[in-house]
Scaffold this active site. Structure first.
Site, PDB file in Angstrom:
ATOM      1  N   GLU A   1       0.838  -1.198   0.000  1.00 38.16           N
ATOM      2  CA  GLU A   1       0.000   0.000   0.000  1.00 38.16           C
ATOM      3  C   GLU A   1       0.873   1.249   0.000  1.00 38.16           C
ATOM      4  O   GLU A   1       1.901   1.290   0.687  1.00 38.16           O
ATOM      5  CB  GLU A   1      -0.840  -0.016   1.294  1.00 38.16           C
TER       6      GLU A   1
ATOM      7  N   HIS B   1       2.489   4.631   0.965  1.00 39.42           N
ATOM      8  CA  HIS B   1       2.730   5.294   2.248  1.00 39.42           C
ATOM      9  C   HIS B   1       3.379   6.650   2.011  1.00 39.42           C
ATOM     10  O   HIS B   1       4.415   6.981   2.600  1.00 39.42           O
ATOM     11  CB  HIS B   1       3.597   4.423   3.149  1.00 39.42           C
TER      12      HIS B   1
ATOM     13  N   ASP C   1       3.708  -1.686   5.723  1.00 39.07           N
ATOM     14  CA  ASP C   1       2.811  -2.540   6.521  1.00 39.07           C
ATOM     15  C   ASP C   1       3.242  -4.009   6.520  1.00 39.07           C
ATOM     16  O   ASP C   1       2.642  -4.838   7.204  1.00 39.07           O
ATOM     17  CB  ASP C   1       1.364  -2.418   6.015  1.00 39.07           C
TER      18      ASP C   1
ATOM     19  N   HIS D   1      -1.907  -3.625   9.210  1.00 43.83           N
ATOM     20  CA  HIS D   1      -2.593  -2.737   8.248  1.00 43.83           C
ATOM     21  C   HIS D   1      -4.021  -2.581   8.755  1.00 43.83           C
ATOM     22  O   HIS D   1      -4.734  -3.583   8.948  1.00 43.83           O
ATOM     23  CB  HIS D   1      -2.522  -3.393   6.866  1.00 43.83           C
TER      24      HIS D   1
ATOM     25  N   GLU E   1      -6.954  -1.821   7.796  1.00 44.68           N
ATOM     26  CA  GLU E   1      -8.153  -2.374   7.162  1.00 44.68           C
ATOM     27  C   GLU E   1      -8.244  -3.895   7.255  1.00 44.68           C
ATOM     28  O   GLU E   1      -9.270  -4.489   6.929  1.00 44.68           O
ATOM     29  CB  GLU E   1      -8.204  -1.940   5.686  1.00 44.68           C
TER      30      GLU E   1
ATOM     31  N   HIS F   1      -1.463   7.026   9.328  1.00 48.16           N
ATOM     32  CA  HIS F   1      -0.974   6.378   8.114  1.00 48.16           C
ATOM     33  C   HIS F   1       0.165   7.193   7.467  1.00 48.16           C
ATOM     34  O   HIS F   1      -0.030   8.355   7.107  1.00 48.16           O
ATOM     35  CB  HIS F   1      -2.108   6.200   7.112  1.00 48.16           C
TER      36      HIS F   1
ATOM     37  N   GLU G   1       4.685   5.658  11.751  1.00 54.85           N
ATOM     38  CA  GLU G   1       5.213   4.703  10.765  1.00 54.85           C
ATOM     39  C   GLU G   1       6.558   5.176  10.206  1.00 54.85           C
ATOM     40  O   GLU G   1       7.454   4.360   9.961  1.00 54.85           O
ATOM     41  CB  GLU G   1       4.201   4.477   9.638  1.00 54.85           C
TER      42      GLU G   1
END
Ligand code: ZN
Ligand code: MN
Length: 257
Positions: free
Chosen positions: A33, A35, A44, A119, A121, A176, A181
């Site tokens: 994904e 970032h 992730d 992650h 989701e 995010h 992160e």
């Protein structure tokens, strides 16, 4: 004998022996994904794998191969699906991948699992996969399998967050590709972070609901939802220390190791 924490680096007799001795299997569940412009697509993947590795060392566990694709990115927690490179699974697909992993490892004797979600989701599709896997094992007469499922970012001391965010923690969803992160990546893989590309736009604000499909202007174009400025490896270390110590404590409590 190879004494790796990574299941995939063992031979089958080594794996079998560790499982027979009660080794807990850690499964990192990641995503591919976006970032933001300053971080790679595998954040992730790297973060939950690193947490699993460190906790597994504390409790004599094994780390299964990381699931590298996750459930679809959402605008309010991951920027959304429209970013090039964000490559996701349908919820059903992710659940079935987990179901099959649990069923096969269970059939080979694994009885204790820790699923570590990396992650946002992924959370419910992971629960579904776990539930289906345990159901299949029960139907095959294997009734003594136990699993923990957790999101690593929940395992952090309040004081650590207060220290990192003196003006208030924006919340896990908005983090995010932001300070947390980015700091963890500076700790683990600084070679993959380009600090010169950190966006300067500050924290996004969303209404407390989703719109499908996301209307123009709803998406954060940089892909970064809060603020990554000020990220440091030291902050990543504070977070990692909390994650590892608190998750280790929880695993020891639940599994009596
Ligand atoms: Zn992430
Ligand atoms: Mn994510």
């Amino acid at each position: 004998m190879v004494d790796s924490i990574y299941m995939a680096e063992l031979s089958w007799p080594e794996w079998q022996e560790k499982i027979a001795n009660g080794a807990i299997i850690f499964i990192p569940v990641g995503a591919t994904e976006q970032h933001g412009p300053h971080l790679p697509l595998n954040v992730d993947v790297i973060l939950p794998t690193a947490v699993c590795e460190r906790v597994a060392r504390q409790v004599g566990g094994l780390v299964a191969p990381t699931i590298q694709y996750g459930y679809k990115s959402m605008p309010r927690s991951g920027g959304g699906q429209s970013f090039p490179g964000t490559t996701s699974l349908d919820a059903n697909t992710l659940s079935l991948v987990l179901r099959d992993i649990i069923r096969d490892m269970g059939a080979h004797g694994a009885r204790r699992f820790v699923l570590i979600v990396g992650h946002f989701e992924n959370s419910w599709p992971v629960v579904e996969g776990l539930d289906l896997g345990l159901r299949e094992l029960r139907r095959d007469g294997i009734t003594d399998t136990t699993a923990m499922k957790l999101e690593y970012w929940d395992f952090v001391h309040r004081e650590t967050l207060d220290k990192i965010f003196p003006d208030g923690f924006p919340g896990t969803e908005l983090e995010h590709a932001s300070l947390i992160e980015t700091s963890l990546m500076l700790l683990l893989r600084p070679d993959l972070v380009d600090e010169t590309k950190i966006p300067q736009e500050g924290r996004a604000s969303f209404p407390p609901y989703d719109i499908h499909p996301a209307p123009p202007g709803y998406l954060r174009l940089s892909g970064v939802l809060a603020d990554a400025r000020g990220s440091r490896a030291e902050i990543g270390q504070w977070l990692m220390d909390d994650h590892v110590s608190l998750i280790t404590q929880a695993v020891k409590k639940e599994f009596g190791v």
